[in-house]
Design a protein around this motif. Structure first.
Motif, PDB file in Angstrom:
ATOM      1  N   VAL A  49      -6.602  95.177  62.270  1.00 33.47           N
ATOM      2  CA  VAL A  49      -5.455  95.129  61.361  1.00 33.47           C
ATOM      3  C   VAL A  49      -4.540  93.956  61.716  1.00 33.47           C
ATOM      4  O   VAL A  49      -4.060  93.243  60.831  1.00 33.47           O
ATOM      5  CB  VAL A  49      -4.675  96.463  61.387  1.00 33.47           C
ATOM      6  N   TYR A  50      -4.328  93.721  63.014  1.00 31.36           N
ATOM      7  CA  TYR A  50      -3.550  92.542  63.414  1.00 31.36           C
ATOM      8  C   TYR A  50      -4.206  91.274  62.887  1.00 31.36           C
ATOM      9  O   TYR A  50      -3.521  90.338  62.462  1.00 31.36           O
ATOM     10  CB  TYR A  50      -3.426  92.448  64.937  1.00 31.36           C
ATOM     11  N   GLU A  57      -3.398  90.808  59.331  1.00 32.22           N
ATOM     12  CA  GLU A  57      -2.018  90.314  59.215  1.00 32.22           C
ATOM     13  C   GLU A  57      -1.946  88.832  59.567  1.00 32.22           C
ATOM     14  O   GLU A  57      -1.306  88.041  58.859  1.00 32.22           O
ATOM     15  CB  GLU A  57      -1.093  91.093  60.163  1.00 32.22           C
ATOM     16  N   MET A 114     -10.545 101.670  59.732  1.00 27.13           N
ATOM     17  CA  MET A 114      -9.756 100.456  59.903  1.00 27.13           C
ATOM     18  C   MET A 114     -10.632  99.302  60.340  1.00 27.13           C
ATOM     19  O   MET A 114     -10.561  98.193  59.797  1.00 27.13           O
ATOM     20  CB  MET A 114      -8.672 100.683  60.966  1.00 27.13           C
ATOM     21  N   SER A 129     -11.469  96.093  57.967  1.00 28.99           N
ATOM     22  CA  SER A 129     -11.023  94.761  58.403  1.00 28.99           C
ATOM     23  C   SER A 129     -12.209  93.820  58.532  1.00 28.99           C
ATOM     24  O   SER A 129     -12.153  92.666  58.094  1.00 28.99           O
ATOM     25  CB  SER A 129     -10.316  94.826  59.757  1.00 28.99           C
ATOM     26  N   THR A 188      -3.424  95.827  54.614  1.00 24.69           N
ATOM     27  CA  THR A 188      -2.643  96.105  55.826  1.00 24.69           C
ATOM     28  C   THR A 188      -1.655  97.239  55.576  1.00 24.69           C
ATOM     29  O   THR A 188      -1.562  98.188  56.366  1.00 24.69           O
ATOM     30  CB  THR A 188      -1.862  94.850  56.268  1.00 24.69           C
ATOM     31  N   LEU A 245      -3.477 100.587  55.254  1.00 24.21           N
ATOM     32  CA  LEU A 245      -4.008 101.092  56.529  1.00 24.21           C
ATOM     33  C   LEU A 245      -2.891 101.524  57.468  1.00 24.21           C
ATOM     34  O   LEU A 245      -2.978 102.570  58.121  1.00 24.21           O
ATOM     35  CB  LEU A 245      -4.879 100.025  57.202  1.00 24.21           C
ATOM     36  N   LEU A 246      -1.814 100.729  57.525  1.00 22.16           N
ATOM     37  CA  LEU A 246      -0.694 101.107  58.386  1.00 22.16           C
ATOM     38  C   LEU A 246      -0.046 102.390  57.884  1.00 22.16           C
ATOM     39  O   LEU A 246       0.266 103.289  58.664  1.00 22.16           O
ATOM     40  CB  LEU A 246       0.346  99.976  58.444  1.00 22.16           C
TER      41      LEU A 246
END
Lengths: 254, 294
Positions: free
Chosen positions: B19-20, B23, B148, B152, B207, B210-211
């Protein structure tokens, strides 16, 4: 036939007149030169023709169509492409991709079609690659397709820029100092290539250049700029004897 | 640390790192082309997180369907933000600082809007799965984290394909080294910039979803992209691949540290570690000494 017609075009930058009431006519399948001392506004003329800057005054017509104020990519699409004084290749794209960028406008599929690998996409991608490779071969660059442009010798970078300018299938080619940084042998090759290209692809070419031998040899018509103003126009042999031109180049003292 | 806990934390770390990475790439793709730090990305993430919540809660509770709808909505939001606040100043030739200011203002505006309207509550996504974890041997793997990671990974692969092979992808890469020249090659640069914002928005949409699904939604959810921005910088501004690697490393390090020293101390260690890392390698992992502007 008139390919391009500039009618008293002008451009000011912060009060400084870069191009002042300039007019020119480009005829089909001819090579025209724009010459003049440094800072005379030659490159600005190219930037005005290709829509980089809006005109302050005047109009530009291309094959009987008024292209004044059109965005750059539309002008390219209509058939005017160019090279740059200080080479502007895409440094992060390999040689083939540099050519692909310029052909993007000719293929009409969308990114969605590309993602599902539509048959038309495959066919047109194949065509693009074939065309790119044929231009690489035309300029003797076929070995360098996967290389990055700034790893090539300077002379080859100049040729790659020419190849890229041809990819978009232009009718009019604007060359900004194509001989800059080339050695005498390369300049000789360039003259041959330009004449060959012009005939084979029925191109019209405008050249901004300092190299007098090249200009005098291949240009049918010359326009001379000084401080943004046209000081002379005519055939090379007349320009060579023109008083105002000699003064602009040699200074008033002479 | 026991081996199974270690493996479990590494897995969670890589999933979070995925996920990072999303981003970092969403942030980096705009930096690449327009050379400013686009903090409005956090606004896209926040709007998408709420959007995903309302759609999955009240309209249609299905994981994949609502994820796709939210993703597309994110892309659309990205495009709208560009048209509303970045295109007008770009056409006027505004300096990069103004882009930065607009991006921060947009982020704050979104945050304050949600704080004022929906701020009193936490909004948990509906539970999509009956079981929340799978057991492999004596490893317990969270289904959310698995999803996740898969999502991704798939998205980043798809994006690599778009950037490497498609017409608009090649144009995007060309514009990222030189934004003036592509239009003279027949590329409609306004369209390419819209596409960049669409891609960034899509990544922001995923993102946000998922967050939101993992942590529940509040007005400050957008600020969670700070880790992604850090990943983009550690990765080397201008290198999307570097951002992905940095995102994965950051996620991995975070989860391992959490297991070792607890979550509050972890954040302190990580944020201090970033100072040290950038002191040693200011160009980031893969960056070529880009001058970081704005």
């Amino acid at each position: 036939m008139e390919v391009l017609k500039a009618i008293s075009i002008s451009k000011n930058f912060g009060g400084v007149s870069a191009v002042d009431q300039f007019a020119m006519v480009q005829r089909e399948n001819e090579i025209t030169g724009i010459i003049g001392p440094n800072g005379a506004g030659k490159t600005t003329v190219f930037n005005l023709i290709t829509g980089v800057y809006p005109l302050d005054t005047g109009e530009i017509w291309f094959y009987g169509k008024n292209i004044t104020g059109l965005p750059s990519h539309r002008i390219t699409d209509l058939g005017i492409t160019r090279t740059f004084q200080n080479i502007r290749l895409f440094r992060n794209l390999n040689v083939l991709d540099n050519l692909r960028v310029a052909y993007g406008i000719k293929v009409r599929y969308t990114v969605w079609e590309e993602m599902i690998r539509w048959p038309r996409v495959k066919r047109e991608e194949g065509e693009t690659e074939e065309l790119a490779r044929s231009y690489l071969a035309y300029f003797g660059l076929e070995k360098y397709g996967d290389m990055f442009p700034y790893n090539l010798p300077y002379g080859l970078q100049r040729r790659l820029e020419l190849a890229r300018a041809l990819m978009a299938n232009p009718k009019l080619l604007l060359l900004d100092e194509p001989a800059a940084g080339l050695n005498p042998k390369e300049i000789h090759q360039l003259i041959e290539t330009l004449l060959k290209m012009k005939e084979e692809k029925n191109l019209s070419i405008i050249i901004v250049e300092h190299h007098m031998e090249l200009v005098m040899n291949i240009c049918k018509m010359l326009y001379v700029l000084n401080f943004g103003k046209k000081i002379a126009e005519g055939e090379p042999k007349d320009i060579q004897r023109n008083e105002a031109v000699l003064q602009a180049y040699l200074g008033d003292e002479g | 640390m026991e081996l199974n806990i270690l493996l479990q934390q590494i897995f969670n770390g890589i999933s979070l790192g995925g996920v990072y990475a999303l981003e970092a790439v969403g942030f980096g793709i705009i930096f690449n082309i327009l050379k400013f730090s686009n903090f409005s990305h956090s606004g896209v993430v926040a709007i998408s997180a709420y959007f995903g919540f309302f759609v999955s809660r009240y309209i249609y509770t299905h994981f994949l369907v609502t994820l796709i709808i939210t993703t597309l909505a994110g892309g659309l939001i990205g495009v709208i933000i560009e048209k509303l606040i970045f295109r007008p100043i770009r056409l006027k030739g505004a300096p990069l600082t103004l882009f930065l200011v607009n991006s921060i203002t947009a982020a704050m505006l979104v945050q304050q809007f949600f704080a004022a309207t929906l701020g009193d509550d936490y909004y948990p996504y509906p539970v999509f799965m009956k079981q929340t974890s799978i057991n492999i041997g004596n490893l317990t793997i969270s289904k959310t984290y698995t999803l996740m990671l898969i999502i991704s990974g798939l998205v980043l692969l798809l994006l690599t394909y778009v950037l490497k092979r498609t017409k608009v992808g090649i144009a995007l890469r060309a514009a990222s080294t030189d934004i003036r020249t592509p239009s003279l090659m027949g590329v409609n640069i306004d369209f390419v910039i819209s596409v960049a914002f669409f891609i960034a928005g899509v990544l922001g949409g995923i993102t946000g979803y998922l967050l939101g699904m993992t942590y529940s939604v509040d007005p400050f959810i957008g600020s969670m992209i700070l880790k992604g921005i850090i990943a983009a910088i550690i990765g080397g501004m201008g290198s999307l691949g570097g951002g992905v690697i940095a995102g994965l490393l950051l996620g991995g390090a975070e989860c391992l540290l959490i297991a070792e020293i607890g979550s509050s101390l972890t954040q302190i260690v990580i944020y201090s570690g970033i100072f040290v890392l950038l002191l040693i390698r200011p160009e980031g992992i893969a960056g070529k000494r880009y001058i970081i502007k704005a």
